[in-house]
Design a protein around this motif. Sequence first.
Motif, PDB file in Angstrom:
ATOM      1  N   VAL A  12       0.886  -1.191   0.007  1.00  0.00           N
ATOM      2  CA  VAL A  12       0.140   0.029   0.052  1.00  0.00           C
ATOM      3  C   VAL A  12       1.077   1.243  -0.122  1.00  0.00           C
ATOM      4  CG1 VAL A  12      -2.024   1.269   1.178  1.00  0.00           C
ATOM      5  CG2 VAL A  12      -1.757  -1.060   1.621  1.00  0.00           C
ATOM      6  N   LEU A  13       0.594   2.233  -0.702  1.00  0.00           N
ATOM      7  CA  LEU A  13       1.344   3.449  -0.853  1.00  0.00           C
ATOM      8  C   LEU A  13       0.347   4.643  -0.510  1.00  0.00           C
ATOM      9  CD1 LEU A  13       3.471   3.493  -4.429  1.00  0.00           C
ATOM     10  CD2 LEU A  13       4.270   3.895  -1.888  1.00  0.00           C
ATOM     11  N   CYS A  14       0.830   5.445   0.282  1.00  0.00           N
ATOM     12  CA  CYS A  14      -0.111   6.642   0.829  1.00  0.00           C
ATOM     13  C   CYS A  14       0.622   7.939   0.435  1.00  0.00           C
ATOM     14  CB  CYS A  14      -0.266   6.491   2.159  1.00  0.00           C
ATOM     15  SG  CYS A  14      -1.420   5.251   2.804  1.00  0.00           S
ATOM     16  N   PRO A  15       0.868   8.295  -0.767  1.00  0.00           N
ATOM     17  CA  PRO A  15       1.349   9.510  -1.140  1.00  0.00           C
ATOM     18  C   PRO A  15       0.342  10.893  -0.893  1.00  0.00           C
ATOM     19  CG  PRO A  15       0.541   8.649  -2.964  1.00  0.00           C
ATOM     20  CD  PRO A  15       0.193   7.682  -1.938  1.00  0.00           C
ATOM     21  N   ASN A  16       0.723  12.032  -0.783  1.00  0.00           N
ATOM     22  CA  ASN A  16      -0.029  13.204  -0.785  1.00  0.00           C
ATOM     23  C   ASN A  16       0.115  13.706  -2.434  1.00  0.00           C
ATOM     24  OD1 ASN A  16       2.487  15.008  -1.095  1.00  0.00           O
ATOM     25  ND2 ASN A  16       2.411  15.225   1.163  1.00  0.00           N
ATOM     26  N   GLN A  17      -0.467  14.713  -3.020  1.00  0.00           N
ATOM     27  CA  GLN A  17      -0.339  14.986  -4.231  1.00  0.00           C
ATOM     28  C   GLN A  17       1.002  15.343  -4.714  1.00  0.00           C
ATOM     29  OE1 GLN A  17      -3.318  15.256  -6.171  1.00  0.00           O
ATOM     30  NE2 GLN A  17      -1.671  14.926  -7.637  1.00  0.00           N
ATOM     31  N   LEU A  18       1.916  16.151  -3.950  1.00  0.00           N
ATOM     32  CA  LEU A  18       3.096  16.381  -4.229  1.00  0.00           C
ATOM     33  C   LEU A  18       3.905  15.139  -4.805  1.00  0.00           C
ATOM     34  CD1 LEU A  18       3.470  19.562  -3.019  1.00  0.00           C
ATOM     35  CD2 LEU A  18       5.881  18.656  -3.177  1.00  0.00           C
ATOM     36  N   GLU A  19       3.889  13.954  -3.692  1.00  0.00           N
ATOM     37  CA  GLU A  19       4.560  12.904  -3.778  1.00  0.00           C
ATOM     38  C   GLU A  19       3.817  11.954  -5.301  1.00  0.00           C
ATOM     39  OE1 GLU A  19       4.989  13.116   0.933  1.00  0.00           O
ATOM     40  OE2 GLU A  19       3.588  11.707   0.201  1.00  0.00           O
ATOM     41  N   LEU A  20       2.705  12.158  -5.317  1.00  0.00           N
ATOM     42  CA  LEU A  20       2.136  11.340  -6.344  1.00  0.00           C
ATOM     43  C   LEU A  20       2.718  12.137  -7.514  1.00  0.00           C
ATOM     44  CD1 LEU A  20      -0.115   9.170  -7.441  1.00  0.00           C
ATOM     45  CD2 LEU A  20      -1.552  10.925  -7.407  1.00  0.00           C
ATOM     46  N   ASP A  21       2.830  13.239  -7.681  1.00  0.00           N
ATOM     47  CA  ASP A  21       3.502  14.002  -8.861  1.00  0.00           C
ATOM     48  C   ASP A  21       4.630  13.614  -8.810  1.00  0.00           C
ATOM     49  OD1 ASP A  21       0.964  15.228  -8.638  1.00  0.00           O
ATOM     50  OD2 ASP A  21       1.843  17.420  -8.298  1.00  0.00           O
ATOM     51  N   SER A  22       5.434  13.543  -7.916  1.00  0.00           N
ATOM     52  CA  SER A  22       6.930  13.131  -8.051  1.00  0.00           C
ATOM     53  C   SER A  22       6.953  11.484  -8.758  1.00  0.00           C
ATOM     54  CB  SER A  22       7.589  12.958  -6.812  1.00  0.00           C
ATOM     55  OG  SER A  22       7.676  14.327  -6.144  1.00  0.00           O
ATOM     56  N   PHE A  23       6.226  10.638  -8.407  1.00  0.00           N
ATOM     57  CA  PHE A  23       6.255   9.499  -8.582  1.00  0.00           C
ATOM     58  C   PHE A  23       5.848   9.468 -10.286  1.00  0.00           C
ATOM     59  CE2 PHE A  23       5.347   7.656  -4.516  1.00  0.00           C
ATOM     60  CZ  PHE A  23       6.276   6.711  -4.446  1.00  0.00           C
ATOM     61  N   CYS A  24       4.986  10.297 -10.796  1.00  0.00           N
ATOM     62  CA  CYS A  24       4.572  10.197 -12.163  1.00  0.00           C
ATOM     63  C   CYS A  24       5.204  11.275 -12.992  1.00  0.00           C
ATOM     64  CB  CYS A  24       3.011  10.728 -12.431  1.00  0.00           C
ATOM     65  SG  CYS A  24       1.947   9.230 -11.354  1.00  0.00           S
ATOM     66  N   ASP A  25       6.050  12.119 -12.286  1.00  0.00           N
ATOM     67  CA  ASP A  25       7.053  13.206 -13.001  1.00  0.00           C
ATOM     68  C   ASP A  25       5.947  14.134 -13.611  1.00  0.00           C
ATOM     69  OD1 ASP A  25       9.251  14.522 -13.431  1.00  0.00           O
ATOM     70  OD2 ASP A  25       9.849  13.110 -15.214  1.00  0.00           O
ATOM     71  N   ARG A  26       4.804  14.402 -13.412  1.00  0.00           N
ATOM     72  CA  ARG A  26       3.899  15.577 -13.862  1.00  0.00           C
ATOM     73  C   ARG A  26       3.037  15.602 -12.901  1.00  0.00           C
ATOM     74  NH1 ARG A  26      -1.015  13.604 -16.166  1.00  0.00           N
ATOM     75  NH2 ARG A  26      -1.452  11.399 -15.944  1.00  0.00           N
ATOM     76  N   ARG A  27       1.963  16.819 -13.272  1.00  0.00           N
ATOM     77  CA  ARG A  27       0.927  17.273 -12.527  1.00  0.00           C
ATOM     78  C   ARG A  27      -0.474  16.799 -13.077  1.00  0.00           C
ATOM     79  NH1 ARG A  27       2.420  23.466 -10.471  1.00  0.00           N
ATOM     80  NH2 ARG A  27       3.955  22.630  -9.052  1.00  0.00           N
ATOM     81  N   PRO A  28      -1.286  16.359 -12.302  1.00  0.00           N
ATOM     82  CA  PRO A  28      -2.795  16.291 -12.809  1.00  0.00           C
ATOM     83  C   PRO A  28      -3.529  17.225 -13.430  1.00  0.00           C
ATOM     84  CG  PRO A  28      -3.048  16.484 -10.563  1.00  0.00           C
ATOM     85  CD  PRO A  28      -1.526  16.919 -10.724  1.00  0.00           C
ATOM     86  N   GLU A  29      -4.383  16.697 -14.566  1.00  0.00           N
ATOM     87  CA  GLU A  29      -5.242  17.785 -15.164  1.00  0.00           C
ATOM     88  C   GLU A  29      -6.409  17.678 -14.768  1.00  0.00           C
ATOM     89  OE1 GLU A  29      -4.661  16.561 -19.358  1.00  0.00           O
ATOM     90  OE2 GLU A  29      -2.758  16.958 -19.368  1.00  0.00           O
ATOM     91  N   SER A  30      -6.935  16.644 -13.799  1.00  0.00           N
ATOM     92  CA  SER A  30      -8.290  16.556 -13.450  1.00  0.00           C
ATOM     93  C   SER A  30      -8.214  15.568 -12.712  1.00  0.00           C
ATOM     94  CB  SER A  30      -9.280  16.233 -14.658  1.00  0.00           C
ATOM     95  OG  SER A  30      -8.909  15.097 -15.056  1.00  0.00           O
ATOM     96  N   LEU A  31      -9.501  15.423 -11.882  1.00  0.00           N
ATOM     97  CA  LEU A  31      -9.661  14.185 -11.014  1.00  0.00           C
ATOM     98  C   LEU A  31      -9.243  12.942 -11.603  1.00  0.00           C
ATOM     99  CD1 LEU A  31     -10.503  12.841  -8.211  1.00  0.00           C
ATOM    100  CD2 LEU A  31     -12.915  13.508  -8.562  1.00  0.00           C
TER     101      LEU A  31
END
Length: 290
Positions: free
Chosen positions: A144-163
């Motif tokens: 199980v991984l529990c990132p916050n948004q910044l950490e999720l962005d780091s994993f994916c190397d980008r920012r989200p565009e939508s939900l």
Amino acid sequence: MKRTPHLLAIQSHVVFGHAGNGAAVFPMQRVGVNVWPLNTVQFSNHTQYGQWTGEVLAPAQIPALVEGIAAIGELGNCDAVLSGYLGSAEQGRAILSGVARIKAANPKAIYLCDPVMGHPEKGCIVPAEVSSFLLEEASAVADVLCPNQLELDSFCDRRPESLEDCVVMARSLLARGPKAVLVKHLVYPGRGADDFEMLLVTAQDSWHLRRPLLAFPRQPVGVGDLTSGLFLARLLLGDSWVAAFEFAAAAVHEVLLETQACASYELELVRAQDRIVHPRVRFEAQLLGY
Ligand SMILES: Nc1ncnc2c1ncn2[C@@H]1O[C@H](COP(=O)(O)OP(=O)(O)O)[C@@H](O)[C@H]1O
Ligand SMILES: Cc1ncc(COP(=O)(O)O)c(C=O)c1O
Ligand SMILES: [Mg+2]
């Protein structure tokens, strides 16, 4: 009688205030889990004060402590490992070897990784090598991984565009190995201004949850650690993914309400202890169709 679960919690400890194990151990115990705290650092206070004293635990201590528990015949009783704030990448590797040792003793044990990567703007300081370790090594081993948004962005190397894009990003982490990803705090274009939003994604489903955004003069610290800890504790107590998600959101909200009412910077965990166990609020997670 149902057995009380046991959980090895490997993260920071602060002498004053609440962060890491200092935020998670007492609430996890209060909801009914035996916690084995292993402190990766012992600091005077959390790093968002901008100054602290204390020490990082020597990485070799982590396998040594795990071996000590094995030597008294208790390692097979460990149902889960939680990791959070790390003092070095070497500590992270020592944790992964501990996880392997525990899974050998108890193949049902699960590993929840809260990939604390720091937030320089907020003053949360984490060495850069720790972020690389989390991105490249820990995510492949975690259940199980529990990132916050910044950490999720780091994993994916980008920012989200939508939900929906946040769901796509969280799903991409499942491909690395985890069975579930809990995003503790969503930030995406077009989100509701008055809400604090969270996301849970498994291979089958995704759930979205909103709770009210509370105003604080300074953002409290340790909220992520509390969220991950309570989520894991409730999973061990037999909750489904979504029930544990809803419980963690409600219990954390209760703590924040108490903290706000006391105008405190540190989390009011002691005052909120009964509300943690029996939250008065309930937030229903919505099943998303994507
Ligand atoms: N309902 C809420 N209202 C206002 N702020 C909140 C609420 N819930 C959490 N927070 C704050 O939001 C932030 C969430 O932090 P985030 O970076 O997403 O995770 P983490 O705590 O792991 O760093 C924290 O600063 C926390 O104090
Ligand atoms: C020592 C320590 N542990 C843990 C954390 C993580 O706290 P949070 O739950 O807010 O991510 C911090 C953040 O500054 C910290 O300084
Ligand atoms: Mg965090």
